[in-house]
Design a protein around this motif. Sequence first.
Motif, PDB file in Angstrom:
ATOM      1  N   LYS A   1      50.711  13.222  11.847  1.00 45.86           N
ATOM      2  CA  LYS A   1      50.032  12.081  12.466  1.00 45.86           C
ATOM      3  C   LYS A   1      49.800  12.328  13.947  1.00 45.86           C
ATOM      4  O   LYS A   1      48.704  12.083  14.482  1.00 45.86           O
ATOM      5  N   VAL A   2      50.819  12.822  14.634  1.00 44.15           N
ATOM      6  CA  VAL A   2      50.677  13.126  16.061  1.00 44.15           C
ATOM      7  C   VAL A   2      49.657  14.231  16.276  1.00 44.15           C
ATOM      8  O   VAL A   2      48.800  14.153  17.166  1.00 44.15           O
ATOM      9  N   LEU A   3      49.722  15.277  15.464  1.00 45.53           N
ATOM     10  CA  LEU A   3      48.791  16.396  15.616  1.00 45.53           C
ATOM     11  C   LEU A   3      47.349  15.955  15.389  1.00 45.53           C
ATOM     12  O   LEU A   3      46.435  16.379  16.114  1.00 45.53           O
ATOM     13  N   ASP A   4      47.125  15.105  14.393  1.00 41.39           N
ATOM     14  CA  ASP A   4      45.771  14.599  14.152  1.00 41.39           C
ATOM     15  C   ASP A   4      45.288  13.752  15.322  1.00 41.39           C
ATOM     16  O   ASP A   4      44.123  13.846  15.745  1.00 41.39           O
ATOM     17  N   ARG A   5      46.184  12.903  15.855  1.00 43.47           N
ATOM     18  CA  ARG A   5      45.797  12.045  16.971  1.00 43.47           C
ATOM     19  C   ARG A   5      45.449  12.874  18.211  1.00 43.47           C
ATOM     20  O   ARG A   5      44.568  12.516  18.985  1.00 43.47           O
ATOM     21  N   MET A   6      46.147  13.998  18.402  1.00 44.36           N
ATOM     22  CA  MET A   6      45.883  14.877  19.540  1.00 44.36           C
ATOM     23  C   MET A   6      44.573  15.640  19.385  1.00 44.36           C
ATOM     24  O   MET A   6      44.121  16.297  20.328  1.00 44.36           O
ATOM     25  N   GLY A   7      43.979  15.572  18.210  1.00 53.18           N
ATOM     26  CA  GLY A   7      42.776  16.370  17.974  1.00 53.18           C
ATOM     27  C   GLY A   7      43.096  17.783  17.542  1.00 53.18           C
ATOM     28  O   GLY A   7      42.264  18.682  17.644  1.00 53.18           O
ATOM     29  N   GLY A   8      44.324  17.978  17.023  1.00 52.87           N
ATOM     30  CA  GLY A   8      44.726  19.301  16.592  1.00 52.87           C
ATOM     31  C   GLY A   8      45.289  20.126  17.731  1.00 52.87           C
ATOM     32  O   GLY A   8      45.456  19.634  18.854  1.00 52.87           O
ATOM     33  N   SER A   9      45.572  21.376  17.452  1.00 53.67           N
ATOM     34  CA  SER A   9      46.104  22.259  18.488  1.00 53.67           C
ATOM     35  C   SER A   9      45.818  23.709  18.134  1.00 53.67           C
ATOM     36  O   SER A   9      45.647  24.059  16.963  1.00 53.67           O
ATOM     37  N   LEU A  10      45.762  24.528  19.173  1.00 56.99           N
ATOM     38  CA  LEU A  10      45.671  25.977  19.006  1.00 56.99           C
ATOM     39  C   LEU A  10      46.325  26.607  20.220  1.00 56.99           C
ATOM     40  O   LEU A  10      45.931  26.337  21.361  1.00 56.99           O
ATOM     41  N   PHE A  11      47.351  27.418  19.963  1.00 56.05           N
ATOM     42  CA  PHE A  11      48.072  28.065  21.061  1.00 56.05           C
ATOM     43  C   PHE A  11      48.311  29.519  20.707  1.00 56.05           C
ATOM     44  O   PHE A  11      48.753  29.839  19.596  1.00 56.05           O
TER      45      PHE A  11
ATOM     46  N   VAL B   1      50.187  33.124  17.148  1.00 56.59           N
ATOM     47  CA  VAL B   1      49.198  32.046  17.047  1.00 56.59           C
ATOM     48  C   VAL B   1      49.810  30.875  16.285  1.00 56.59           C
ATOM     49  O   VAL B   1      50.423  31.067  15.229  1.00 56.59           O
ATOM     50  N   THR B   2      49.647  29.668  16.808  1.00 56.18           N
ATOM     51  CA  THR B   2      49.973  28.453  16.064  1.00 56.18           C
ATOM     52  C   THR B   2      48.744  27.553  16.074  1.00 56.18           C
ATOM     53  O   THR B   2      48.021  27.490  17.073  1.00 56.18           O
ATOM     54  N   SER B   3      48.512  26.869  14.965  1.00 57.89           N
ATOM     55  CA  SER B   3      47.272  26.096  14.859  1.00 57.89           C
ATOM     56  C   SER B   3      47.432  24.905  13.935  1.00 57.89           C
ATOM     57  O   SER B   3      48.157  24.960  12.929  1.00 57.89           O
ATOM     58  N   TRP B   4      46.728  23.831  14.296  1.00 53.69           N
ATOM     59  CA  TRP B   4      46.570  22.675  13.406  1.00 53.69           C
ATOM     60  C   TRP B   4      45.141  22.161  13.544  1.00 53.69           C
ATOM     61  O   TRP B   4      44.657  21.920  14.656  1.00 53.69           O
ATOM     62  N   VAL B   5      44.456  22.008  12.401  1.00 57.38           N
ATOM     63  CA  VAL B   5      43.081  21.529  12.382  1.00 57.38           C
ATOM     64  C   VAL B   5      43.058  20.196  11.641  1.00 57.38           C
ATOM     65  O   VAL B   5      43.335  20.158  10.439  1.00 57.38           O
ATOM     66  N   PRO B   6      42.741  19.083  12.317  1.00 56.62           N
ATOM     67  CA  PRO B   6      42.690  17.791  11.628  1.00 56.62           C
ATOM     68  C   PRO B   6      41.717  17.831  10.446  1.00 56.62           C
ATOM     69  O   PRO B   6      40.557  18.214  10.602  1.00 56.62           O
ATOM     70  N   GLY B   7      42.218  17.479   9.282  1.00 59.25           N
ATOM     71  CA  GLY B   7      41.367  17.479   8.099  1.00 59.25           C
ATOM     72  C   GLY B   7      41.099  18.857   7.528  1.00 59.25           C
ATOM     73  O   GLY B   7      40.366  18.980   6.534  1.00 59.25           O
ATOM     74  N   GLY B   8      41.676  19.900   8.135  1.00 57.48           N
ATOM     75  CA  GLY B   8      41.416  21.262   7.688  1.00 57.48           C
ATOM     76  C   GLY B   8      42.453  21.754   6.698  1.00 57.48           C
ATOM     77  O   GLY B   8      43.365  21.030   6.288  1.00 57.48           O
TER      78      GLY B   8
END
Length: 442
Positions: A386-396, A410-417
């Motif tokens: 929920k937090v990651l989606d609200r942030m618009g995802g992440s890529l580091f 690499v770490t990544s989260w894609v909302p809806g992906g």
Amino acid sequence: MDNTLAYIDQGSFLALRALGRGPLIQFTWIYDRPIDLQGLRRFHANLGFGLLGRRIERSPLPFGRDRWVAAPGPAAIEIAAEDRRREDVWLWADERVRVPIDPQAGPSWHLGVQPLTNGGAAVTLVVSHSVGDAMAIHMAISDAVTGVRRDLGYPPPGSRTRARSVREDARQTVRDVPDMARAVASAARVARAERENLATSAKSGSKQRGRGTAEQIVVPNATVFIDLEHWDERAKSLNGTSNALFAGFGARLGSLLGRVGDDGFVRLSLPVSERAPGDTRANALTEATVVADPAKVVADLAELRRDIKRALTALAESPNELLGPLALVPLTPAPLVRRLEGMVQQVGSPIGCSNLGEFAPEVNRPDGTDADYFAARLLEPKVTTKVLDRMGGSLFLGCTRIHGRMSVSVTSWVPGGTNTRAALRDAVGQALADMALTGTVE
């Protein structure tokens, strides 16, 4: 010895207390042969001194700055009872990130070993970012491997009575008043300069509130190992440097993962170390920002190289204004931090690109001998989808040059992906191909 937390460290610890979670830094070594456990135990004991030989003791005043106290770390290395396959190392590393760490109650770090079925072993060190950034950990490891035990002069826990703590912390607050006044002025300047971004961020965060689930995860991650000579040759052929190639790779990967603005550009956030000899801050960091065209970086890095140089030069000449309000952190209540975190969304889908540079050879020798592979990662356990989606995802992305290899995490989260390790590895492999790079993706 002044053991008061620097404002940036106070801010890191406040966020950890308010949100109930915080970033961790993980250094992992992989040996293709048995490790020297006696050497590793010496390393473990030596880590309990210097920058990792401490934890945080709270001020009794709600507006007081907290202080460092001496703490040797955990009593023993945690050695897994059963062997695992070499290809499962990163699953085990994810599990180690979930092992509790507490920079206040301790331990603020832990060291684990996983024997492998091929006769080798993996070693991983996990440290709270509130106790040390990557370069602080680098220094601590270098000292531990070479047998240096630094005494930073921190008092033992509980050495101050409550009355003494109140008196000393109240006096410290009075001394900090000029810093707070300057911070108020800086905050006003930042608010004016960032008015549009702040409004957009708050509005986006408000729209996203309530979406998704509250499942806690370790975000999908991947690690890439690239021959250093091949990496440097490719950077030169693209009219770039190692740093520019790393940023270009991040830009290309970001475009594949949908972190592109309406103008077709990506926004790169570049952490910059300010650590100097004798610096005892946990986080000696600032940040530069550049934009990049992910379509251009595959053919020529000259423009990105120039823009990075300009951003770093500007940062050296004029400190990051966003750090100016930090002196107000001791006055900030934890509920306000939680409320702001729930309202704000990242602006511009930034891509974090942390180039840690060339590591000292001894950092690759936790047991006294060279590991075959090394990687450094930044992860935040307890973060929710929920937090990651609200942030618009992440890529580091983070990278190090060590033992003849470029190591990129690499770490990544894609909302809806499709947020799986396999999907991220596929994207990383495609980005490598686009940049004409050859490496091993794990």
